[in-house]
Motif scaffolding. Structure first.
Motif, mmCIF file in Angstrom:
data_model
loop_
_atom_site.group_PDB
_atom_site.id
_atom_site.type_symbol
_atom_site.label_atom_id
_atom_site.label_comp_id
_atom_site.label_asym_id
_atom_site.label_seq_id
_atom_site.Cartn_x
_atom_site.Cartn_y
_atom_site.Cartn_z
ATOM 1 N N TYR A 1 -7.198 6.398 -2.398
ATOM 2 C CA TYR A 1 -6.347 5.284 -2.003
ATOM 3 C C TYR A 1 -5.864 5.445 -0.562
ATOM 4 O O TYR A 1 -5.785 4.461 0.179
ATOM 5 C CB TYR A 1 -5.162 5.091 -2.960
ATOM 6 N N HIS B 1 0.829 -1.204 0.000
ATOM 7 C CA HIS B 1 0.000 0.000 0.000
ATOM 8 C C HIS B 1 0.868 1.262 0.000
ATOM 9 O O HIS B 1 0.590 2.215 -0.734
ATOM 10 C CB HIS B 1 -0.916 0.020 1.219
ATOM 11 N N GLU C 1 -7.410 10.335 -6.850
ATOM 12 C CA GLU C 1 -6.948 8.953 -6.682
ATOM 13 C C GLU C 1 -6.097 8.809 -5.422
ATOM 14 O O GLU C 1 -6.220 7.826 -4.686
ATOM 15 C CB GLU C 1 -6.168 8.508 -7.925
ATOM 16 N N TYR D 1 -8.676 4.275 1.599
ATOM 17 C CA TYR D 1 -8.721 2.806 1.550
ATOM 18 C C TYR D 1 -7.608 2.207 2.415
ATOM 19 O O TYR D 1 -7.844 1.315 3.227
ATOM 20 C CB TYR D 1 -8.605 2.337 0.096
ATOM 21 N N HIS D 2 -6.397 2.707 2.228
ATOM 22 C CA HIS D 2 -5.245 2.191 2.976
ATOM 23 C C HIS D 2 -5.441 2.364 4.476
ATOM 24 O O HIS D 2 -5.184 1.443 5.252
ATOM 25 C CB HIS D 2 -3.961 2.884 2.523
#
Length: 142
Positions: A54, A20, A50, A57-58
């Motif tokens: 991300y 990640h 993005e 999400y991480h």
């Protein structure tokens, strides 16, 4: 030219976290490249989106991991994640509304925060997770 180079110094020794982080560094470098090229506001907006998506999400993945292993520094770590998300959301809102621009100062903030967070807080998490491998830690919310 990258603003951050992914190398062993940023690895925390936990496969998921390192994968990640490598992707986050790649997105930060793309953000920096778009900033330096100044060709398209749309391209910069897309890569910033993005990066934010991300990172969110991480962070969620790390937070699940912290719960699975009963990480003792969870509250502090969550606070750092919340700070970063608040700050990057402010940056994005200002950029999208036209009241703010992506500047070298903002790119440097993103880089410094990411590198410091990885090298300090996420290293602690990776060490703790690796020491507590008796619990299942394979996660993927995606």
């Amino acid at each position: 030219m990258p603003i951050v180079t992914w190398d062993g110094s940023l690895a925390v020794g936990h496969e998921m976290i390192d994968q990640h982080h490598e992707h986050l560094v790649e997105l930060l470098n793309r953000t920096y490249d778009e900033f330096c090229d100044r060709k398209s506001r749309h391209n910069l907006e897309a890569v910033l989106d993005e990066l934010i998506d991300y990172a969110t999400y991480h962070f969620a993945q790390e937070e699940v991991l912290m719960g699975q292993i009963d990480f003792p520094a969870t509250e502090e770590h969550l606070g750092e994640h919340a700070f970063f998300i608040r700050r990057i959301d402010e940056i994005q809102k200002e950029f999208l509304s036209g009241t703010g621009a992506i500047s070298l100062e903002i790119i440097t903030f993103l880089k410094d925060w990411l590198v410091n967070h990885i090298s300090q807080k996420d290293t602690q998490l990776g060490d703790y997770a690796n020491a507590h491998q008796g619990k299942p830690v394979i996660i993927d919310l995606g």
